[in-house]
Design a protein around this motif. Sequence first.
Motif, short mmCIF file in Angstrom:
data_model
loop_
_atom_site.label_atom_id
_atom_site.label_comp_id
_atom_site.label_asym_id
_atom_site.label_seq_id
_atom_site.Cartn_x
_atom_site.Cartn_y
_atom_site.Cartn_z
N ARG A 1 0.84 -1.19 0.00
CA ARG A 1 0.00 0.00 0.00
C ARG A 1 0.87 1.23 0.00
O ARG A 1 1.97 1.23 0.49
N VAL B 1 -14.36 0.83 -4.37
CA VAL B 1 -14.93 -0.18 -5.26
C VAL B 1 -16.06 -0.89 -4.52
O VAL B 1 -16.22 -0.73 -3.30
N ILE C 1 -17.51 -4.82 -3.96
CA ILE C 1 -17.14 -6.20 -4.19
C ILE C 1 -18.33 -7.10 -3.91
O ILE C 1 -19.20 -6.78 -3.11
N THR D 1 -11.94 -0.74 -0.58
CA THR D 1 -11.04 0.24 -1.16
C THR D 1 -9.91 -0.49 -1.87
O THR D 1 -9.22 -1.32 -1.26
N LEU D 2 -9.74 -0.20 -3.15
CA LEU D 2 -8.63 -0.74 -3.93
C LEU D 2 -7.41 0.12 -3.61
O LEU D 2 -7.43 1.33 -3.85
N GLU E 1 -2.67 -2.25 -7.38
CA GLU E 1 -3.09 -3.12 -8.46
C GLU E 1 -1.98 -3.31 -9.48
O GLU E 1 -1.24 -2.39 -9.79
N MET F 1 -4.60 -7.62 -7.04
CA MET F 1 -5.25 -6.44 -6.46
C MET F 1 -5.11 -6.56 -4.95
O MET F 1 -5.21 -7.66 -4.39
N LEU G 1 -6.95 -5.08 -1.59
CA LEU G 1 -8.16 -4.39 -1.13
C LEU G 1 -8.12 -4.21 0.37
O LEU G 1 -7.63 -5.06 1.10
N VAL H 1 -15.04 -7.63 -8.41
CA VAL H 1 -14.70 -6.25 -8.07
C VAL H 1 -15.26 -5.34 -9.15
O VAL H 1 -14.90 -5.46 -10.32
N ARG I 1 -15.62 -1.43 -10.35
CA ARG I 1 -15.10 -0.08 -10.13
C ARG I 1 -15.61 0.85 -11.19
O ARG I 1 -15.68 0.51 -12.36
#
Length: 124
Positions: free
Chosen positions: A37, A45, A47, A60-61, A64, A69, A71, A85, A87
């Motif tokens: 992160r 996003v 899910i 929250t993404l 990527e 990914m 999350l 997912v 978005r």
Amino acid sequence: MSHFKPNSKLPGNQVDWSDPRLESLLRKTDSWKLDNRGGFAAQEVHIHIGWGANTGRKATLVWETDQVMVLETCFLIPPGEHVRVDRLQSDGVRTLWGVVAEGREGFREEDRRNGIYVHWLHVR
């Protein structure tokens, strides 16, 4: 003509995991808490957990690549679970499918304060 002489003890790119120098280096990294992160613009996003899930949940993404990914959620998703997912993009909704490879409570102070879980999805 190459002046490089490969180590004849180890063919190719094999690693000697019993090498004391490598063991020492790995011990130094045991406490690292890397989670991919930061350096990525987080995006909200929705899910859908499982193949037939109709109701989306917020996530929250936070990172990527083409195949992975990461999350953040306020709940734990079990490993092996299939996740859709969705978005929002300028031209509509982009949908991707992934499988949870790992999920755990966040290590960061703000994660603990906000009850955040971090999940790694292998994108299909």
